[in-house]
Design a protein around this motif. Sequence first.
Motif, short mmCIF file in Angstrom:
data_model
loop_
_atom_site.label_atom_id
_atom_site.label_comp_id
_atom_site.label_asym_id
_atom_site.label_seq_id
_atom_site.Cartn_x
_atom_site.Cartn_y
_atom_site.Cartn_z
N PRO A 152 29.74 -7.30 -31.95
CA PRO A 152 29.33 -7.65 -33.32
C PRO A 152 28.81 -6.40 -34.03
CG PRO A 152 28.27 -9.08 -31.67
CD PRO A 152 28.95 -7.98 -30.93
N PRO A 153 29.17 -6.22 -35.32
CA PRO A 153 28.85 -4.97 -36.01
C PRO A 153 27.35 -4.64 -36.04
CG PRO A 153 29.98 -6.53 -37.47
CD PRO A 153 29.98 -7.14 -36.12
N ASN A 154 26.51 -5.64 -36.13
CA ASN A 154 25.07 -5.33 -36.25
C ASN A 154 24.29 -5.62 -34.98
OD1 ASN A 154 25.36 -4.52 -38.94
ND2 ASN A 154 25.41 -6.66 -39.56
N ILE A 155 24.96 -5.63 -33.86
CA ILE A 155 24.26 -5.97 -32.62
C ILE A 155 23.16 -4.94 -32.35
CG2 ILE A 155 25.90 -4.74 -31.11
CD1 ILE A 155 25.56 -7.18 -29.14
N VAL A 156 21.99 -5.44 -32.01
CA VAL A 156 20.87 -4.57 -31.66
C VAL A 156 21.05 -4.14 -30.20
CG1 VAL A 156 18.37 -4.54 -31.25
CG2 VAL A 156 19.29 -5.62 -33.31
N VAL A 157 20.97 -2.85 -29.97
CA VAL A 157 21.17 -2.35 -28.61
C VAL A 157 19.85 -1.80 -28.07
CG1 VAL A 157 22.38 -0.64 -27.18
CG2 VAL A 157 23.61 -1.83 -29.01
N ALA A 158 19.51 -2.25 -26.88
CA ALA A 158 18.35 -1.70 -26.17
C ALA A 158 18.85 -1.11 -24.86
CB ALA A 158 17.31 -2.78 -25.89
N ILE A 159 18.39 0.10 -24.57
CA ILE A 159 18.75 0.76 -23.33
C ILE A 159 17.54 0.70 -22.41
CG2 ILE A 159 19.23 3.04 -22.34
CD1 ILE A 159 20.98 3.56 -24.78
N ALA A 160 17.76 0.17 -21.21
CA ALA A 160 16.66 0.05 -20.25
C ALA A 160 16.98 0.87 -19.01
CB ALA A 160 16.44 -1.42 -19.87
N GLY A 161 16.17 1.88 -18.76
CA GLY A 161 16.28 2.70 -17.54
C GLY A 161 15.42 2.03 -16.48
N ASN A 162 16.05 1.22 -15.66
CA ASN A 162 15.28 0.39 -14.72
C ASN A 162 14.96 1.15 -13.42
OD1 ASN A 162 14.04 -2.13 -14.06
ND2 ASN A 162 15.77 -2.60 -12.72
N LYS A 163 14.07 0.57 -12.65
CA LYS A 163 13.58 1.10 -11.36
C LYS A 163 12.73 2.35 -11.58
CE LYS A 163 17.60 -0.84 -8.96
NZ LYS A 163 18.49 -0.80 -7.80
N CYS A 164 11.95 2.36 -12.67
CA CYS A 164 11.12 3.54 -12.95
C CYS A 164 10.00 3.66 -11.92
CB CYS A 164 10.60 3.54 -14.38
SG CYS A 164 9.37 2.29 -14.73
N ASP A 165 9.83 2.65 -11.07
CA ASP A 165 8.87 2.78 -9.95
C ASP A 165 9.40 3.72 -8.88
OD1 ASP A 165 10.14 0.60 -7.71
OD2 ASP A 165 10.64 0.21 -9.79
N LEU A 166 10.71 4.04 -8.92
CA LEU A 166 11.31 4.93 -7.91
C LEU A 166 11.50 6.33 -8.47
CD1 LEU A 166 14.13 2.56 -6.46
CD2 LEU A 166 11.83 2.97 -5.55
N SER A 167 10.49 6.84 -9.15
CA SER A 167 10.71 8.12 -9.85
C SER A 167 10.91 9.29 -8.89
CB SER A 167 9.58 8.39 -10.84
OG SER A 167 8.36 8.36 -10.18
N ASP A 168 10.53 9.15 -7.62
CA ASP A 168 10.79 10.22 -6.64
C ASP A 168 12.29 10.45 -6.46
OD1 ASP A 168 8.13 10.48 -6.32
OD2 ASP A 168 8.02 9.59 -4.31
N ALA A 169 13.06 9.39 -6.67
CA ALA A 169 14.51 9.48 -6.46
C ALA A 169 15.27 9.59 -7.78
CB ALA A 169 14.98 8.24 -5.68
N ARG A 170 14.55 9.96 -8.81
CA ARG A 170 15.13 9.99 -10.16
C ARG A 170 16.33 10.93 -10.26
NH1 ARG A 170 13.40 9.21 -15.40
NH2 ARG A 170 11.28 8.61 -14.85
N GLU A 171 17.41 10.45 -10.92
CA GLU A 171 18.58 11.30 -11.21
C GLU A 171 18.81 11.46 -12.71
OE1 GLU A 171 21.37 10.44 -7.24
OE2 GLU A 171 22.14 9.95 -9.22
N VAL A 172 18.19 10.59 -13.52
CA VAL A 172 18.37 10.66 -14.98
C VAL A 172 17.00 10.91 -15.59
CG1 VAL A 172 19.17 9.45 -17.05
CG2 VAL A 172 20.24 8.96 -14.82
N THR A 173 16.86 12.02 -16.35
CA THR A 173 15.55 12.30 -16.94
C THR A 173 15.28 11.36 -18.10
OG1 THR A 173 16.27 13.90 -18.59
CG2 THR A 173 15.79 14.76 -16.38
N GLU A 174 14.00 11.13 -18.34
CA GLU A 174 13.62 10.27 -19.45
C GLU A 174 14.08 10.90 -20.77
OE1 GLU A 174 9.54 9.05 -19.17
OE2 GLU A 174 9.81 7.52 -20.71
#
Length: 170
Positions: free
Chosen positions: A108-130
């Motif tokens: 839909p043209p006006n769809i609201v998009v939210a991006i959720a970077g989940n498992k932020c409790d596992l930041s020791d194993a992080r591969e994607v920076t905030e």
Amino acid sequence: MTLRELKVCLLGDTGVGKSSIVWRFVEDSFDPNINPTIGASFMTKTVQYQNELHKFLIWDTAGQERFRALAPMYYRGSAAAIIVYDITKEESFQTLKNWVKELRQHGPPNIVVAIAGNKCDLSDAREVTEKDAKDYADSIHAIFVETSAKNAININEVFIEISQRIPVLD
Ligand code: GDP
């Protein structure tokens, strides 16, 4: 008090935590042995926020390749999409970008998009920076949060943010 119904779908790779996010939001609990979503599941939750009742109609879709073709059925009528990646899996962030492209082309043209970077409790194993994720989200005018379904971080917040971005239709 007014009641708003908001249809929201969750998209993203298998295993990023879509079902766990929905479960945390709806039941406020975490089940480490949650069953993989078969196709799509549907749940609702109503929350009161600023003198309005927001009834979320939530479609949790399966990320498996064999179910991808079904996704349009769920995002087509949606006011918002939460696209989830796993901060410990770079590949899931690439998949997220493909979902954004698909939504832009077919959603839909006006769809609201939210991006959720989940498992932020596992930041020791992080591969994607905030920062990388936030910069990307900003570039497409999407809401961005890091979440943990496990530790109940930013789960309610992402749904409330969505509801604040969806225009009120009278
Ligand atoms: P889905 O396939 O995207 O629906 O992902 P699931 O909700 O089935 O979760 C996949 C796996 O990740 C399960 O073993 C969950 O327990 C785990 N998981 C989900 N969310 C989190 C989180 O926030 N933190 C951690 N550490 N594990 C999580």
